[in-house]
Design an enzyme around this catalytic site. Structure first.
Site, PDB file in Angstrom:
ATOM      1  N   ASP A 180       3.751   7.750  -8.925  1.00 22.42           N
ATOM      2  CA  ASP A 180       3.292   6.218  -8.834  1.00 22.42           C
ATOM      3  C   ASP A 180       3.446   5.700  -7.501  1.00 22.42           C
ATOM      4  O   ASP A 180       2.818   4.805  -7.156  1.00 22.42           O
ATOM      5  CB  ASP A 180       4.221   5.430  -9.919  1.00 22.42           C
ATOM      6  CG  ASP A 180       3.532   5.325 -11.366  1.00 22.42           C
ATOM      7  OD1 ASP A 180       2.289   5.511 -11.418  1.00 22.42           O
ATOM      8  OD2 ASP A 180       4.143   5.215 -12.382  1.00 22.42           O
ATOM      9  N   LEU A 181       4.763   6.056  -6.902  1.00 25.42           N
ATOM     10  CA  LEU A 181       4.853   5.868  -5.481  1.00 25.42           C
ATOM     11  C   LEU A 181       4.383   6.237  -4.270  1.00 25.42           C
ATOM     12  O   LEU A 181       3.926   5.782  -3.331  1.00 25.42           O
ATOM     13  CB  LEU A 181       6.472   5.738  -5.221  1.00 25.42           C
ATOM     14  CG  LEU A 181       7.252   4.615  -6.225  1.00 25.42           C
ATOM     15  CD1 LEU A 181       8.768   4.770  -6.042  1.00 25.42           C
ATOM     16  CD2 LEU A 181       6.946   3.180  -5.945  1.00 25.42           C
TER      17      LEU A 181
END
Length: 409
Positions: A180-181
């Protein structure tokens, strides 16, 4: 000073983490980010505990005026507007906004933008110069149809779990939602590259990033195929045998990371240990044999580090110019005044109560002739409806009220 992306307007159709982190970065660099959320409740992250409000932090049901700490972190430097994209009026409103935008960023589930009529072709039809960025879990169409694109699922499919953990232990989840990052970092690179190209051609384009692609591409940095064929395990815990001494070693009061694979660093380490004889041992004198006997060498080093405090080990090795550092706790890092001064981590603010005493992500990019950072707290849902719909689209107060009454905003 000016901000690097001043004058760039972003329509943000994202939810959860992967997309909002990308638009957060763009907002921190000066883009005007208009976050489009559903009037029925907005981003699902708005319901993430803990909440903070009149009575401080709590993990119970949200009360009037409470805001999710997640939103305070991810929605800074963004304007919040509400549009029901499932309604014809809402879709038309979004397309009108797109005529005035430079970038659209979305991370909706597969096929959702097409069903809503806000896919790249729909937006490009009203604004051919638009840079439209999509962050998907497995691409679109998905290479894993029916599989939900959650971070832990992407980690599992990417192989990163297989190389994380100890050789005799199970595959291990990376300690942060790394997929996600990481994906939004690539998405921002793609957006900025597309804006530069648009400056030359005048034409926009569709930029797509897959979370799985991002993690899989990094897996190839280490040659696991070759090392596995030679009998080395993919999971090596806190050590990298091909670079031994290279790893995390236990001390009397914690742990320390040591890197000493070069001849000079090894000599400094072994002399500090009082074991210069190790350099003459045929098992450890050159890299090939050292890899085969890594566990024996690591045991010798750990026997020494266990007899000293972390601070002492670090001090002794730094004096010998051997790369090393203490393994710090999460709280030690988040409270580090040097990192706060550099803006790597910052204190979050509530839109009405000011600073709340919680740490948020900073913008770890420094410019010599530009200002960056998150200086505007997250807005409450729909707080910018009048400013955006009135100021950008020229709608009057009566028109905005009518749209709200009909549920379009």
């Amino acid at each position: 000073m000016q901000r690097p992306l001043e004058g760039i307007r972003v329509l943000d159709l994202t939810v959860a983490l992967a997309g909002p982190y990308g638009s957060l970065l763009l907002g921190g660099m000066g883009a005007e980010v208009i976050r489009v959320e559903s009037p029925s409740g907005g981003d699902i992250a708005r319901t993430n505990p803990p909440y903070v409000g009149d009575h401080g932090f709590h993990f119970g049901a949200p009360e009037e005026g409470d805001v999710s700490l997640t939103i305070l972190n991810r929605a800074r430097n963004k304007k919040s507007v509400t549009i029901d994209l499932k309604s014809a009026e809402g879709r038309a409103l979004l397309l009108d906004l797109a005529k005035h935008a430079d970038v659209v960023i979305e991370n909706m589930s597969e096929g959702a933008t097409g069903r809503l009529g806000v896919a790249y072709d729909d937006i490009a039809a009203v604004n051919p110069a638009i840079v439209y960025a999509s962050i998907k879990a497995f691409g679109e169409p998905s290479i894993y149809p029916g599989t939900k694109g959650m971070d832990i699922i992407v980690q599992a499919l990417s192989g990163i779990m297989d190389v994380t953990g100890f050789a005799d232990g199970p595959p291990t989840r990376f300690g942060l939602p790394i997929a996600d990052l990481l994906a939004p970092l690539y998405a921002c690179n793609g957006i900025l590259a597309a804006l530069i190209q648009r400056g030359r051609t005048g034409k926009g384009q569709h930029v797509e990033v897959s979370m799985l692609d991002c993690l899989a591409s990094l897996m190839a940095e280490e040659h696991f195929d070759i090392f596995s064929g030679a009998g080395y395990p993919t999971r090596s815990g806190n050590f990298t045998d091909r670079l031994v001494p290279f790893g995390v070693y236990e001390t009397s009061d914690g742990h320390v990371a040591i890197v000493a694979f070069s001849p000079a660093w090894m000599r400094g380490l072994f002399e500090t240990m009082g074991r210069p004889d190790i350099l003459d041992d045929s098992r450890f004198a050159t890299r090939g044999p050292r890899m085969k006997h890594a566990s024996e060498l690591n045991a010798m080093i750990q026997q020494w580090t266990r007899g000293h405090r972390t601070e002492e080990v670090v001090s002794l090795l730094i004096a010998r110019q051997v790369p090393c550092g203490p393994v710090r706790t999460a709280l030690e890092v988040l409270g580090d005044p040097r990192l706060r001064e550099r803006g790597a981590v910052v204190e979050l603010e509530h839109p009405r109560h000011g600073k709340v005493g919680a740490t948020g992500m900073g913008l770890p990019i420094r410019f010599s002739a530009a200002q960056v950072g998150f200086d505007r707290p997250a807005e409450e849902l729909g707080a910018s409806n009048e400013a955006v719909f009135g100021g950008m689209l020229g709608l009057g107060a009566g028109e905005i009220a009518a749209l709200k009454a009909r549920g379009a905003i």
